[in-house]
Design a protein around this motif. Structure first.
Motif, PDB file in Angstrom:
ATOM      1  N   ASP A   8       2.571   9.612   4.637  1.00 21.30           N
ATOM      2  CA  ASP A   8       2.437   8.162   4.145  1.00 21.30           C
ATOM      3  C   ASP A   8       0.465   8.084   4.736  1.00 21.30           C
ATOM      4  O   ASP A   8       0.503   8.223   5.451  1.00 21.30           O
ATOM      5  N   LEU A   9       0.237   7.501   3.915  1.00 20.89           N
ATOM      6  CA  LEU A   9      -1.176   6.758   4.076  1.00 20.89           C
ATOM      7  C   LEU A   9      -1.087   4.960   3.854  1.00 20.89           C
ATOM      8  O   LEU A   9      -0.807   4.749   2.513  1.00 20.89           O
ATOM      9  N   PHE A  10      -1.263   4.788   4.522  1.00 24.77           N
ATOM     10  CA  PHE A  10      -1.422   3.634   5.087  1.00 24.77           C
ATOM     11  C   PHE A  10      -2.932   3.011   5.314  1.00 24.77           C
ATOM     12  O   PHE A  10      -3.944   4.018   6.065  1.00 24.77           O
ATOM     13  N   GLY A  15     -10.626  -0.592   6.207  1.00 26.95           N
ATOM     14  CA  GLY A  15      -9.768   0.086   5.227  1.00 26.95           C
ATOM     15  C   GLY A  15      -9.536   1.629   6.301  1.00 26.95           C
ATOM     16  O   GLY A  15     -10.329   3.339   5.694  1.00 26.95           O
ATOM     17  N   VAL A  16      -9.333   1.396   6.829  1.00 35.34           N
ATOM     18  CA  VAL A  16      -9.287   2.878   8.609  1.00 35.34           C
ATOM     19  C   VAL A  16      -7.891   3.083   8.123  1.00 35.34           C
ATOM     20  O   VAL A  16      -6.929   2.569   7.730  1.00 35.34           O
ATOM     21  N   PRO A  17      -8.040   4.396   8.279  1.00 33.47           N
ATOM     22  CA  PRO A  17      -6.747   5.013   7.372  1.00 33.47           C
ATOM     23  C   PRO A  17      -5.634   5.528   8.544  1.00 33.47           C
ATOM     24  O   PRO A  17      -6.049   5.945   9.385  1.00 33.47           O
ATOM     25  N   HIS A  18      -4.379   4.807   8.153  1.00 32.98           N
ATOM     26  CA  HIS A  18      -3.337   5.407   9.320  1.00 32.98           C
ATOM     27  C   HIS A  18      -1.940   5.889   8.602  1.00 32.98           C
ATOM     28  O   HIS A  18      -2.186   5.837   7.026  1.00 32.98           O
ATOM     29  N   ASP A 692       1.086  -2.360  14.134  1.00 31.34           N
ATOM     30  CA  ASP A 692       2.584  -2.670  12.958  1.00 31.34           C
ATOM     31  C   ASP A 692       1.962  -2.344  11.742  1.00 31.34           C
ATOM     32  O   ASP A 692       1.514  -2.850  11.052  1.00 31.34           O
ATOM     33  N   TRP A 693       2.296  -1.090  11.721  1.00 38.14           N
ATOM     34  CA  TRP A 693       3.213  -0.112  10.315  1.00 38.14           C
ATOM     35  C   TRP A 693       3.341  -1.454   8.978  1.00 38.14           C
ATOM     36  O   TRP A 693       2.977  -1.188   7.915  1.00 38.14           O
ATOM     37  N   GLU A 697      -1.496  -1.671   5.023  1.00 36.75           N
ATOM     38  CA  GLU A 697      -0.710  -2.227   3.413  1.00 36.75           C
ATOM     39  C   GLU A 697      -0.468  -0.365   2.850  1.00 36.75           C
ATOM     40  O   GLU A 697      -1.916   0.892   3.133  1.00 36.75           O
ATOM     41  N   ARG A 698       0.665   0.099   2.242  1.00 38.32           N
ATOM     42  CA  ARG A 698       0.407   1.108   1.834  1.00 38.32           C
ATOM     43  C   ARG A 698      -0.580   1.642   0.752  1.00 38.32           C
ATOM     44  O   ARG A 698      -0.771   1.020  -0.712  1.00 38.32           O
TER      45      ARG A 698
END
Length: 705
Positions: A8-10, A15-18, A692-693, A697-698
């Motif tokens: 999963d990319l959030f 704009g930081v990738p999680h 916090d997921w 934004e997914r």
């Protein structure tokens, strides 16, 4: 480009990738993929540097780097270290590289690649990353972060002025010249409002565009780490928060890479080098460097028993013994282990595998333990043997020094590249001036308890303690003022009343800078130092370390006391004051009017290629301030080096942690997140780290920031 399985990319509001995956291999593959998408230009350039193929893409401006990279054997060292990795660690790197290769098609759709395509000469066809490429990128980021160029400079000083004057240029200030620096501090829970530790700091490097660090979060079933990654390198090596434990580093300025002065001759079997046991064979061959739009060039590569010959010219012949090459180890096993830490002790254990550069590490955990220690491979030489290149014909290689165990911190700890007050951690020769470290300690001592937002005041501090020392010398030189002009006396009074703050809006700070620059120019032009301008013969890659005005600015105090060189300190201090007082300068100019951001980009010197730019924002701070925005007094007031990230790790609640980078999460000039953090960075602000997921934004793959 296919969607990675079960990843999963959030993205957060910046704009930081999680990234979230089931296991670490899928996760690190996704890290490689998103890095290629967000920072494709940046990591490709660093890969070309590692391969010694910069000129093939950029033209003649890349040839000097390519010569250096071939001579020092960056690619071969990276390949050796990759081949020596344990299978699980090599598989982890391979997964990252697979992700990079899957994402680069999208990552290459940025203006820089279009600019290259328009240049004369053949445009090399993109090729996939080899498995060893991340190790090469890691070497590129650190090879000139070592102290070895300072040894070459000191050899030049000895040749130009005599050995007796070398130490004039190596007091506790000379280490700043190469841009190696950082601040880091730790507070035990007894000193915080939450009762849990706080770690904070900021690394100082050249301010490159895109930024040196990449904000990222890596989460899987086994760990969840947020931190600052090096684009092109898997994991989070320098600054990370794993939830239960966190860490941050500063450069230890240790004597890790050794420089040997070599004597070479041509024998029956080829090039030979004189070692402790007599003449020895070397490995020698010629390599061809492809140059875009020009004829190929050649470089002779020589490797002795000590290491690759990095310099062979009028300035002498010098080889370099790098721990990474000797051990065939870049410490990549530590990068993977850091992701799984659960305690400060785990951090220390993971860093046992660290190699180079040698770092001072601060670590803390949720249970309240705070540790400080030094990590890396250090040559076991007494301090006198760290001063100059060693004669290869009489000096044998040495073993690595055993480093002391971690020290428990019960109140606070500060590391700012100063000489350690713990003798067993004094592993270098020259260190940074202690003013930054002293200032941070003072600010931390002003309150008995602090929280993460309170770190802003420290990050933003612009007080210049060294300025006070110079002005005290000026007061002593002026005396009663009877032999200086009225204008100079008035200027001295103005500077005396100044609060020593290098604030962007301060006119007094601008006037101090003008006086300091005049002082640097006078000393740099002194006949006693003329010999330092002789060609150093080390190659232009080392020019920044051989800038006479730059070196003079680093060691002003030392040179003002250099009566044995014929320098009259009081005369020069007052003379610089007269220079400024008599100049047609605008008294309304503030420090921020002339002290503006100056970024560096790989296309800056490529004819016909327009490099992306950002706003040249006014900046507070300076080289010796906690808020590091370094200029070169006497040369330019613009800031080209400084904090390339700011971070605060809260062990009570990770969501209270804070961070910032100079530009943004994306390396694409067309992205909204290319420079959306610049305004906050220019004011030394940080923002809360969102983990916090539900607040993220997914995004669908593929997705640029």
């Amino acid at each position: 480009m296919s969607e990675p399985a079960r990843v999963d990319l959030f993205r957060d509001s910046l704009g930081v990738p999680h990234l979230r995956a089931e296991d670490e291999l899928r996760l690190v593959e996704a890290q490689g993929r998103i890095t290629a998408i967000d920072r494709g230009w940046q990591i490709e350039v660093d890969r070309w540097r590692a391969e010694g193929r910069l000129a093939e893409h950029l033209g003649r401006v890349g040839t000097e780097w390519d010569r250096f990279a071939r001579r020092i054997r960056l690619a071969d060292t990276a390949k050796r270290a990759y081949d020596a990795l344990e299978p699980a660690d090599r598989g982890w790197v391979d997964a990252y590289v697979h992700g990079v290769n899957d994402g680069l098609e999208l990552g290459r759709r940025v203006p820089e690649f279009q600019a290259l395509a328009s240049l004369a000469g053949s445009n090399p066809v993109p090729t996939p990353w080899p498995g060893w490429a991340p190790l090469g990128v890691f070497l590129v980021a650190h090879v000139l972060f070592s102290t070895f160029p300072h040894l070459l400079w000191r050899a030049h000083v000895a040749r130009a002025l005599g050995d007796e004057h070398v130490d004039r240029f190596a007091p506790e200030s000379a280490a700043a010249a190469a841009g190696a620096g950082s601040n880091a501090w730790a507070l035990h829970g007894s000193r915080t409002t939450s009762g849990s530790p706080l770690l904070a700091g900021d690394p100082h490097r050249l301010i490159e565009l895109p930024g040196v660090y990449q904000q990222v979060r890596l989460a899987c079933d086994d760990f969840d780490v947020v931190g600052l990654a090096l684009p092109g390198v898997p994991g989070i090596p320098h600054f990370g928060h794993a939830g239960d434990a966190a860490w941050g580093i500063t450069n230890a300025l240790a004597h890790s890479a050794e420089v040997f002065q070599e004597r070479l001759r041509t024998g029956d079997g080829g090039i030979e080098a004189l070692g402790p046991e007599g003449w020895e064979p070397t490995s020698t061959w010629i390599e061809s460097i492809r140059v875009r739009g020009a004829a190929d060039e050649t470089v002779r590569v020589v490797e002795t028993e000590r290491g690759p010959v990095v310099v062979d010219g009028p300035g002498g012949c010098f080889s370099l013994r790098l721990p990474a090459r000797v051990e065939a180890d870049l410490g990549f096993a530590a990068l993977r282990r850091l992701l799984r830490v659960r305690s400060a002790a785990d951090v220390a254990s993971a860093f046992l595998g660290w190699v180079d550069p040698v770092n001072r590490v601060l670590a803390a955990d949720r249970a309240g333990e705070v540790l400080r220690f030094t990590a890396g491979r250090v040559a076991d030489r007494e301090r006198a043997k760290r001063r100059m290149p060693l004669p290869a014909w009489s000096t044998a290689a040495t073993r690595w020094r055993e480093l002391p165990p971690p020290e428990v911190v019960r109140s606070m700890a500060v590391d700012a590249n100063e000489r350690p007050d713990r003798p067993d951690h004094d592993l270098g020769f020259a260190y940074a001036h202690p003013s930054r470290a002293d200032r941070i300690r003072m600010l931390l001592s002003e309150r008995p308890d602090m929280a993460a937002p309170d770190m802003l005041r420290i990050h933003a501090d612009t007080f210049d303690a060294r300025a006070g020392g110079l002005l005290a010398r000026l007061d002593e030189a002026i005396g009663d003022g009877s032999y200086c002009s009225d204008a100079a006396a008035a200027l001295a009074t103005r500077l005396r009343r100044w609060d020593r703050g290098m604030d962007a809006g301060s006119r007094d700070a601008a006037m101090f800078s003008a006086w300091r620059s005049a002082l640097v120019r006078r000393l740099a032009a002194h006949p006693a130092l003329t010999a330092l301008y002789a060609p150093h013969g080390m190659g232009s890659i080392f020019d920044p370390w051989f800038s006479v005005p730059g070196r003079v600015g680093d060691v002003l105090e030392s040179l003002l006391d250099a009566a044995d060189l014929g320098i009259d300190g009081p005369v020069e201090l007052v003379g610089a004051l007269e220079d400024v007082a008599g100049a047609a300068s605008d008294p309304a100019i503030s420090w921020g009017d002339i002290h503006r951001l100056h970024t560096l980009h790989a296309l800056d010197d490529v004819p016909g290629a327009d490099a992306p730019t950002v706003t040249a924002v006014p900046l507070g701070g300076d080289s010796d301030c906690v808020r590091c925005t370094a200029s070169v007094p006497g040369v330019a007031d613009v800031a080209f080096r400084g904090s390339v990230a700011r971070w605060v790790w809260d062990l009570a609640d990770r969501r209270s942690s804070r961070w910032n980078v100079p530009f943004g999460a994306s390396g694409d000039p067309g992205s909204a997140h290319f420079d959306d953090q610049l305004g906050a960075w220019a004011k030394a602000r940080t923002v809360r780290v969102e983990t916090d997921w539900a607040q993220l934004e997914r995004k669908e793959w593929p997705c640029a920031g």
